[in-house]
Design a protein around this motif. Sequence first.
Motif, PDB file in Angstrom:
ATOM      1  N   ALA A 156      -4.975   0.516  -4.465  1.00 36.20           N
ATOM      2  CA  ALA A 156      -6.058   1.370  -3.967  1.00 36.20           C
ATOM      3  C   ALA A 156      -6.819   1.987  -5.136  1.00 36.20           C
ATOM      4  O   ALA A 156      -8.061   2.078  -5.125  1.00 36.20           O
ATOM      5  N   GLN A 157      -6.109   2.403  -6.139  1.00 33.04           N
ATOM      6  CA  GLN A 157      -6.771   2.993  -7.313  1.00 33.04           C
ATOM      7  C   GLN A 157      -7.618   1.939  -8.028  1.00 33.04           C
ATOM      8  O   GLN A 157      -8.693   2.235  -8.525  1.00 33.04           O
ATOM      9  N   LEU A 164       4.185   2.250  -4.411  1.00 35.36           N
ATOM     10  CA  LEU A 164       3.538   2.318  -5.713  1.00 35.36           C
ATOM     11  C   LEU A 164       2.532   1.188  -5.849  1.00 35.36           C
ATOM     12  O   LEU A 164       1.447   1.391  -6.439  1.00 35.36           O
ATOM     13  N   ASN A 165       2.833   0.061  -5.320  1.00 39.04           N
ATOM     14  CA  ASN A 165       1.910  -1.066  -5.429  1.00 39.04           C
ATOM     15  C   ASN A 165       0.637  -0.810  -4.640  1.00 39.04           C
ATOM     16  O   ASN A 165      -0.452  -1.155  -5.078  1.00 39.04           O
TER      17      ASN A 165
END
Length: 156
Positions: free
Chosen positions: A9-10, A3-4
């Motif tokens: 990346a987002q 998730l990190n």
Amino acid sequence: MNLNATLFAQAIVFAILVWFTMKFVWPPIAKALDERAQKISEGLAAAEKAKVELAVANKRVEEELSKSRNESAARLADAERRAQQIIEDAKARANEEAAKIIAAAKADAEQQMFQAREALREQVANLAVKGAEQILQREVNAGVHAELLSRLKTEL
């Protein structure tokens, strides 16, 4: 997937998108907005200028109309004064002509009356002479008794 790492990346993709938008998309949009704002302000300034010019033109038109009204009123008053003067002159000439005609008529009437009196006196004198002839049964000589006849005429 982690998730990190996805969040990281987002965030990087979002940062690239923000950079790309700020570098290539935002300047033309800002330029278009600035040009549109400038056109609107120029249009408003032109409208305000036109409004001022319209007010000046309306004021000038009102002044010209007022001047025309005053001028036409003055001309009308002048024409009325001139008409009154012509009427008064015509009345004065008519009164003078009437006075001349009346004076001539009076003089003519007096002359005719004088002639009628003279004719009447002459006739009365002739009648008196004929009456005296009748009374005296003889002819009276007018040449001899001219003084008597003239005195008789003046008395009549």
